[in-house]
Design a protein around this motif. Structure first.
Motif, mmCIF file in Angstrom:
data_model
loop_
_atom_site.group_PDB
_atom_site.id
_atom_site.type_symbol
_atom_site.label_atom_id
_atom_site.label_comp_id
_atom_site.label_asym_id
_atom_site.label_seq_id
_atom_site.Cartn_x
_atom_site.Cartn_y
_atom_site.Cartn_z
ATOM 1 N N PRO A 50 0.815 -1.225 0.000
ATOM 2 C CA PRO A 50 0.000 0.000 0.000
ATOM 3 C C PRO A 50 0.838 1.259 0.000
ATOM 4 N N ARG A 58 3.882 13.948 -6.031
ATOM 5 C CA ARG A 58 2.443 13.955 -6.327
ATOM 6 C C ARG A 58 2.170 14.318 -7.781
ATOM 7 N N ALA A 63 -1.245 8.051 -6.492
ATOM 8 C CA ALA A 63 -2.519 7.419 -6.109
ATOM 9 C C ALA A 63 -3.124 6.699 -7.310
ATOM 10 N N LEU A 66 -1.336 3.487 -7.799
ATOM 11 C CA LEU A 66 -1.728 2.468 -6.821
ATOM 12 C C LEU A 66 -3.128 1.924 -7.135
ATOM 13 N N TYR A 67 -4.053 2.855 -7.481
ATOM 14 C CA TYR A 67 -5.404 2.409 -7.846
ATOM 15 C C TYR A 67 -5.360 1.469 -9.051
ATOM 16 N N LEU A 70 -4.299 -1.852 -7.941
ATOM 17 C CA LEU A 70 -5.388 -2.555 -7.241
ATOM 18 C C LEU A 70 -6.409 -3.102 -8.239
ATOM 19 N N ASP B 11 -0.782 21.854 -14.599
ATOM 20 C CA ASP B 11 0.218 21.336 -13.674
ATOM 21 C C ASP B 11 -0.487 20.645 -12.499
ATOM 22 N N PRO B 12 -1.266 19.599 -12.810
ATOM 23 C CA PRO B 12 -2.085 19.010 -11.744
ATOM 24 C C PRO B 12 -1.234 18.192 -10.780
ATOM 25 N N LYS B 13 -1.651 18.265 -9.537
ATOM 26 C CA LYS B 13 -1.013 17.437 -8.518
ATOM 27 C C LYS B 13 -2.105 16.654 -7.827
ATOM 28 N N GLU B 14 -1.814 15.440 -7.525
ATOM 29 C CA GLU B 14 -2.801 14.652 -6.779
ATOM 30 C C GLU B 14 -2.873 15.169 -5.344
ATOM 31 N N LYS B 18 -6.353 11.884 -1.778
ATOM 32 C CA LYS B 18 -6.514 10.818 -2.768
ATOM 33 C C LYS B 18 -5.499 9.704 -2.518
ATOM 34 N N MET B 19 -4.285 10.144 -2.190
ATOM 35 C CA MET B 19 -3.246 9.149 -1.905
ATOM 36 C C MET B 19 -3.611 8.326 -0.671
ATOM 37 N N LEU B 21 -6.598 7.737 0.433
ATOM 38 C CA LEU B 21 -7.702 6.836 0.081
ATOM 39 C C LEU B 21 -7.189 5.609 -0.669
ATOM 40 N N ALA B 22 -6.256 5.835 -1.589
ATOM 41 C CA ALA B 22 -5.696 4.705 -2.354
ATOM 42 C C ALA B 22 -4.966 3.744 -1.422
ATOM 43 N N GLU B 23 -4.213 4.290 -0.464
ATOM 44 C CA GLU B 23 -3.490 3.428 0.486
ATOM 45 C C GLU B 23 -4.463 2.659 1.372
ATOM 46 N N ALA B 25 -7.526 1.803 0.508
ATOM 47 C CA ALA B 25 -8.123 0.767 -0.343
ATOM 48 C C ALA B 25 -7.178 -0.421 -0.464
ATOM 49 N N ALA B 26 -5.891 -0.132 -0.625
ATOM 50 C CA ALA B 26 -4.908 -1.220 -0.760
ATOM 51 C C ALA B 26 -4.816 -2.029 0.529
ATOM 52 N N SER B 27 -4.836 -1.337 1.681
ATOM 53 C CA SER B 27 -4.769 -2.056 2.971
ATOM 54 C C SER B 27 -6.007 -2.919 3.163
ATOM 55 N N LEU B 29 -7.893 -4.178 0.864
ATOM 56 C CA LEU B 29 -7.844 -5.295 -0.068
ATOM 57 C C LEU B 29 -6.900 -6.385 0.445
#
Lengths: 183, 195
Positions: A50, A58, A63, A66-67, A70, B11-14, B18-19, B21-23, B25-27, B29
């Motif tokens: 994770p 970033r 993210a 990672l998504y 998954l 110049d988008p940055k996450e 969001k990061m 949430l992704a972590e 979701a991974a945990s 799963l």
């Protein structure tokens, strides 16, 4: 035509590039392909870290990466564990019912004949206990066995036809709905 | 021309959220894989082997034995009733009644065993359909257990036996006597071996 057969028709270099493209292999490192990742059916998500992208800038969308990992793992898990069952169910459906009909008919007919024989044996032993001579199977009894057999086989066919409807509407019917709404 | 002043759409940055949430979701799963996948696999293995012949023999035999034991009790009672009425065991009347009850016994035993076999196939398809639903993330259905199945079938066999024995004149002749009550009780008190 399978994917492998399709690749076999291509120029080797093109085939390799095409295969790598669909396997999502990094063309620079040659790694990262979904098919190359180990899959353990008892722990299909064990190889996901994770926090693998936590240190990434970033601006590189960690993210999303990672998504994506998954999602690929979920698809792989679905393909490995659930799709074979879906395929089996779909392959079991016939025009009149299911592929299990023959086996059920055989068991029904075996049950009727075997139990008729068993009861005849019980009856003879019962008569022996009272010192009575054995009797031949009566015509009525033979007719009853035949009628039980016909009724049993008809019931078996009817139940198999019901099964088909239940599978199409409740079991694998949802798979088609899900596939259509995917995206 | 560059106006500066922070991140623009080019110049988008996450976001950190969001990061996170992704972590998460991974945990989640991973926990699903560690804890629930082995349990799901147990069910999948059971479902995929449900049509193996060894899953049928024992249950069909049990159903047939349960039906047989109900009739054996009744047939013994009917024989006693016949002898109490003074019937000769070699007489046509005794043989006719005995044959009728034995024929009914064979029919019910055969039907009970066949029905159990068909129910096992139904159960197998139900399990496999549940696996497909699990794969799609759809709520699967709770199936009737083997105990409930066995009890339901036993109830049906007892009702058939009562109908068959109600035609027996020997049992009718015992009605009102202690043996008659016992015969009726004997038909009703059977329970599944699982209970």
């Amino acid at each position: 035509m399978t994917f492998i057969e399709f690749l076999a028709q291509l120029d080797p270099e093109v085939a390799s590039q095409t295969d790598n493209h669909y396997a999502n292999v990094n063309p620079f490192t040659g790694t990262g392909g979904q098919r190359n990742q180990p899959y353990d059916p008892n722990n299909p998500y064990g190889n996901i870290n994770p926090y693998a992208y936590s240190g990434m800038s970033r601006e590189d969308n960690p993210a999303d990466k990672l998504y994506a990992q998954l999602t690929r793992a979920q698809l792989r898990d679905y393909q490995e564990r659930f799709q074979p069952v879906e395929d089996f169910l779909a392959a079991n459906i016939t025009a009149t019912g299911t592929e299990q009909l023959e086996a059920d008919l055989e068991r029904t007919s075996g049950a009727v004949i075997q139990n008729s024989d068993n009861v005849r044996g019980q009856s003879q032993r019962f008569r022996e206990r009272y010192g009575l001579s054995a009797r031949e199977q009566t015509t009525a009894s033979k007719n009853q066995t035949a009628s039980t057999m016909v009724g049993g086989l008809n019931m078996t066919r009817a139940r198999d036809a019901d099964r088909k409807d239940q599978l199409l509407t409740g079991g694998i019917g949802a798979i088609g709905n899900s596939a259509r709404s995917a995206g | 021309m560059c106006f500066g002043g922070g991140d623009g759409p080019e110049d988008p940055k996450e976001s950190m959220a969001k990061m996170a949430l992704a972590e998460t979701a991974a945990s989640n799963l991973q926990r699903y894989g560690d804890v629930f996948v082995p349990l799901e696999n147990m069910y999948i293995n059971e479902a995929t082997s449900s049509f193996n012949q060894e899953n049928y023999g024992g249950q069909m035999g049990d159903a047939s034995n349960q039906a047989s034991s109900i009739y054996e009790t009744g047939i013994d009672d009917a024989a006693q009733g016949a002898f109490a009425r003074g019937l000769d065991p070699n007489s046509g009347a005794f043989n006719a009644e005995s044959d009728a009850l034995r024929t009914a016994q064979a029919r019910v035993m055969g039907e009970a065993a066949a029905d159990t076999g068909i129910a096992q196939t139904d159960r197998g398809f139900g399990q496999l359909a549940n696996v497909a639903k699990m794969g799609l993330g759809i709520q699967s259905e709770v199936q009737e257990g083997l105990v409930a199945q066995s009890q339901n079938q036993l109830g049906a066999v007892q009702r058939k036996a009562e109908e068959d024995f109600s035609r027996s004149s020997s049992i009718q002749s015992l009605a009102g006597t202690g043996a008659g009550i016992a015969a009726g009780y004997g038909l009703n008190k059977k329970e599944s071996r699982y209970s």
